[in-house]
Design a protein around this motif. Structure first.
Motif, PDB file in Angstrom:
ATOM      1  N   PRO A   1      -3.830  12.137  19.083  1.00 60.32           N
ATOM      2  CA  PRO A   1      -4.579  12.355  20.316  1.00 60.32           C
ATOM      3  C   PRO A   1      -5.831  11.476  20.404  1.00 60.32           C
ATOM      4  O   PRO A   1      -6.445  11.389  21.467  1.00 60.32           O
ATOM      5  CB  PRO A   1      -4.956  13.843  20.238  1.00 60.32           C
ATOM      6  N   TYR A   2      -6.218  10.840  19.301  1.00 60.25           N
ATOM      7  CA  TYR A   2      -7.441  10.022  19.300  1.00 60.25           C
ATOM      8  C   TYR A   2      -7.096   8.568  19.557  1.00 60.25           C
ATOM      9  O   TYR A   2      -6.373   7.942  18.782  1.00 60.25           O
ATOM     10  CB  TYR A   2      -8.180  10.165  17.968  1.00 60.25           C
ATOM     11  N   PHE A   3      -7.652   8.004  20.654  1.00 64.23           N
ATOM     12  CA  PHE A   3      -7.234   6.657  21.034  1.00 64.23           C
ATOM     13  C   PHE A   3      -7.637   5.605  20.004  1.00 64.23           C
ATOM     14  O   PHE A   3      -6.946   4.610  19.820  1.00 64.23           O
ATOM     15  CB  PHE A   3      -7.763   6.299  22.438  1.00 64.23           C
ATOM     16  N   THR A   4      -8.738   5.849  19.280  1.00 62.23           N
ATOM     17  CA  THR A   4      -9.157   4.844  18.289  1.00 62.23           C
ATOM     18  C   THR A   4      -8.104   4.698  17.192  1.00 62.23           C
ATOM     19  O   THR A   4      -7.783   3.587  16.770  1.00 62.23           O
ATOM     20  CB  THR A   4     -10.493   5.227  17.641  1.00 62.23           C
ATOM     21  N   ILE A   5      -7.572   5.846  16.738  1.00 61.08           N
ATOM     22  CA  ILE A   5      -6.541   5.798  15.699  1.00 61.08           C
ATOM     23  C   ILE A   5      -5.296   5.085  16.223  1.00 61.08           C
ATOM     24  O   ILE A   5      -4.727   4.221  15.567  1.00 61.08           O
ATOM     25  CB  ILE A   5      -6.192   7.223  15.215  1.00 61.08           C
TER      26      ILE A   5
ATOM     27  N   LEU B   1      -5.962   1.337  16.314  1.00 58.35           N
ATOM     28  CA  LEU B   1      -5.970   0.732  14.975  1.00 58.35           C
ATOM     29  C   LEU B   1      -4.548   0.536  14.466  1.00 58.35           C
ATOM     30  O   LEU B   1      -4.192  -0.541  13.974  1.00 58.35           O
ATOM     31  CB  LEU B   1      -6.739   1.616  13.993  1.00 58.35           C
TER      32      LEU B   1
ATOM     33  N   ILE C   1       1.103 -15.389   1.366  1.00 55.48           N
ATOM     34  CA  ILE C   1       0.149 -16.433   0.984  1.00 55.48           C
ATOM     35  C   ILE C   1      -1.282 -15.911   1.134  1.00 55.48           C
ATOM     36  O   ILE C   1      -2.115 -16.082   0.247  1.00 55.48           O
ATOM     37  CB  ILE C   1       0.360 -17.708   1.827  1.00 55.48           C
TER      38      ILE C   1
ATOM     39  N   TYR D   1      -2.051 -13.133  -1.611  1.00 55.02           N
ATOM     40  CA  TYR D   1      -2.197 -13.607  -2.990  1.00 55.02           C
ATOM     41  C   TYR D   1      -3.296 -14.664  -3.134  1.00 55.02           C
ATOM     42  O   TYR D   1      -4.211 -14.504  -3.926  1.00 55.02           O
ATOM     43  CB  TYR D   1      -0.873 -14.142  -3.530  1.00 55.02           C
ATOM     44  N   TYR D   2      -3.208 -15.742  -2.347  1.00 57.57           N
ATOM     45  CA  TYR D   2      -4.171 -16.833  -2.518  1.00 57.57           C
ATOM     46  C   TYR D   2      -5.443 -16.586  -1.735  1.00 57.57           C
ATOM     47  O   TYR D   2      -6.543 -16.817  -2.219  1.00 57.57           O
ATOM     48  CB  TYR D   2      -3.560 -18.163  -2.086  1.00 57.57           C
TER      49      TYR D   2
ATOM     50  N   ALA E   1      -7.716 -13.914  -3.216  1.00 58.57           N
ATOM     51  CA  ALA E   1      -8.273 -14.364  -4.492  1.00 58.57           C
ATOM     52  C   ALA E   1      -9.534 -15.185  -4.251  1.00 58.57           C
ATOM     53  O   ALA E   1     -10.465 -15.171  -5.044  1.00 58.57           O
ATOM     54  CB  ALA E   1      -7.244 -15.175  -5.260  1.00 58.57           C
TER      55      ALA E   1
ATOM     56  N   VAL F   1     -11.764 -14.670  -2.022  1.00 61.39           N
ATOM     57  CA  VAL F   1     -12.921 -13.816  -1.756  1.00 61.39           C
ATOM     58  C   VAL F   1     -13.086 -12.766  -2.865  1.00 61.39           C
ATOM     59  O   VAL F   1     -13.783 -11.780  -2.693  1.00 61.39           O
ATOM     60  CB  VAL F   1     -12.852 -13.140  -0.369  1.00 61.39           C
ATOM     61  N   GLY F   2     -12.451 -13.005  -3.986  1.00 60.81           N
ATOM     62  CA  GLY F   2     -12.716 -12.174  -5.157  1.00 60.81           C
ATOM     63  C   GLY F   2     -11.813 -10.968  -5.344  1.00 60.81           C
ATOM     64  O   GLY F   2     -11.975 -10.213  -6.287  1.00 60.81           O
TER      65      GLY F   2
END
Lengths: 285, 213
Positions: free
Chosen positions: B43-47, B50, B68, B71-72, B75, B77-78
């Motif tokens: 019932p929640y439009f935000t959900i 998303l 890609i 995996y890459y 990696a 961004v840590g």
């Protein structure tokens, strides 16, 4: 039914959490990344301490590094690398990678080196550091003897095959007067792997194949009638096979260079070349 | 024939990887797909937005690209997954999106009257879902679910891009080494066997589910 008030509250919370996550992701993306910072440091002392190194290879890449029928990784580069690192007291873990991702694998730190018929080019020099040249090879034109082709110029109007993204394709285009001006439509047919091109050569859909001489000799040896094939070389620049490291890994690179020089001197490299290619490479200077 | 025998050990090693990715994807994506299909009816439009956004991204980009990035890309961004974890994660979130749409179709085919009847009879929300709705939905979605499962068997070959050795890669290695197409033929036969097993299993479960009608 759910009250309007509750709906507004839940929607607001979900939206806030969502935007907070987005903001967090943006902050992480903008921050100088961990992976690259790590990659800039010299990993040599860490590798020596762990006594193991991870080397990336394309395990379909005969005869440099591939799997035998028992699934074991073998090849010219594999023998040489194992020797270099066993002299240094380090164990090699071979990591199969997708060849198009090789520099990414290296720079994200998934592997410590690339050792698999890797050719020195100015473009690659911008991304990675090279070892000294340990093997030289040149491009060869493979034909069936029945085609009557004996010189590059005999390819006039004939169909030529290359491996897409290979050094052969690059050389064909950068030195058009050697071979490209003769071939049908001045355009070669691209294959993703050499064995498929070979199948087409056998089916007479191709007259010639431009490949590295080492591979050419290996494949011809695998055929039922090796004497049916002719190999022509000359004209194209000789390519240098090197090991690739991350730019920051100077300690590792220097250690490998030292060992390569020793093995070159002792004749071990020459011995390996005879075993895997049936002949020695061009003289190293 | 001895030819075939020399190729088998390598190819069977690849088969293990293929089956590993296959089963972990099925186990992970089915519950996630059910959750996502329920969230789409929230019932929640935000959900709803998303979940629709998630499905749009997963269905709107090639799985190869997602592998890609996971995996890459992550990696860089840590966030570092192992190769197998990355493959499992990418396949689960990708297949969950497709399954969510299938389950949504199943849910929508249950008439509103049944929800109302369950309410009048005093069943709780949980009872309504697990005892009344889900058994019917399962029966309705089996054929389209089977389609996705067969697709999954073949899609597992995409993991070559992050350096994992599946059955198709094992075939390529043997083909490159011995300059022959025989390994590809063996791989093709093995894919057919896998899809046959999937098809027969699903047919059998369909028959079993017919008990409800």
């Amino acid at each position: 039914m759910i009250s309007k008030k509750k709906k507004i509250t839940v929607n607001t919370i979900v939206a806030l959490v969502f935007f907070a996550l987005i903001a967090w992701a943006v902050v992480i993306l903008l921050k100088p990344s961990n992976g690259n910072v790590q990659a800039k440091e010299d990993q040599w002392s860490e590798i020596k301490e762990k006594k193991s190194i991870t080397i990336g290879l394309d395990d379909t890449f005969v005869p440099m590094g591939f799997r035998d029928s028992a699934g074991k990784i073998v090849g010219f580069d594999v023998d040489l690398a194992e020797k270099v690192f066993s002299n240094l007291g380090i164990k090699v873990n071979w990591q199969p990678i997708d060849w198009s991702m090789k520099e990414t694998e290296l720079n994200t730190g998934n592997i410590d080196a690339l050792w698999n018929g890797y050719t020195k080019t100015p473009e690659r020099a911008k991304q990675v550091a090279f070892s000294t040249t340990y093997h030289r090879s040149q491009l060869a034109l493979v034909v069936k003897k029945s085609s009557g082709v004996k010189h590059f110029s005999d390819m006039q109007g004939k169909v030529l095959g290359v491996q897409t993204g290979s050094s052969g394709e690059t050389a064909l285009n950068s030195q058009p007067s050697v071979l490209k001006k003769y071939i049908a439509g001045q355009k070669a047919v691209g294959y993703d792997t050499f064995d498929k091109a070979f199948t087409d050569l056998n089916a007479n859909r191709l007259t010639g194949l431009l490949v590295d001489e080492d591979y050419a000799r290996y494949y011809i040896k695998q055929q039922a009638n090796p004497n049916d094939y002719g190999i022509m070389t000359g004209g194209f620049a000789v390519s240098d096979d090197v090991v690739a490291f991350r730019k920051g890994d100077n300690g590792l690179r220097r250690a490998v260079d030292r060992e390569l020089a020793k093995l070159e001197k002792s004749g071990y490299v020459h011995e390996l070349e005879l075993r895997w290619f049936g002949q020695s490479s061009q003289n190293l200077t | 024939m001895e030819n075939v025998m020399t190729f088998l050990p390598g190819i069977l090693a690849g088969l293990q990887m293929t089956l590993g990715v296959f089963f972990i994807t099925i186990i992970g994506s089915v519950p996630l797909g059910i959750l996502a299909s329920l969230a789409m009816k929230s019932p929640y439009f935000t959900i709803r937005w998303l979940v629709n956004g998630y499905i749009w991204i997963m269905r709107g980009t090639p799985l190869l690209l997602q592998l890609i990035f996971i995996y890459y890309g992550l990696a860089m961004v840590g966030v570092s997954f192992t190769r197998f974890e990355a493959a499992a994660f990418a396949f689960i979130i990708n297949y969950a999106a497709y399954l969510a749409e299938i389950f949504r179709g199943g849910l929508q085919s249950i008439p509103q009257g049944q929800f109302d009847a369950a309410k009048v009879l005093g069943l709780s929300k949980g009872q309504t879902f697990f005892k009344v709705i889900l058994p019917q939905v399962v029966k309705i979605v089996v054929p389209s679910f089977g389609n996705e499962v067969v697709n999954l068997v073949k899609d597992t070959s995409l993991i070559y891009v992050i350096g994992l050795g599946d059955i198709l890669r094992a075939g390529s290695i043997a083909a490159a080494r011995d300059v022959t197409l025989v390994p590809y033929l063996i791989v093709g036969v093995l894919y057919l066997i896998m899809t046959a097993v999937v098809t027969i299993t699903l047919r059998a479960s369909e028959k079993h589910l017919n008990v409800w009608r």
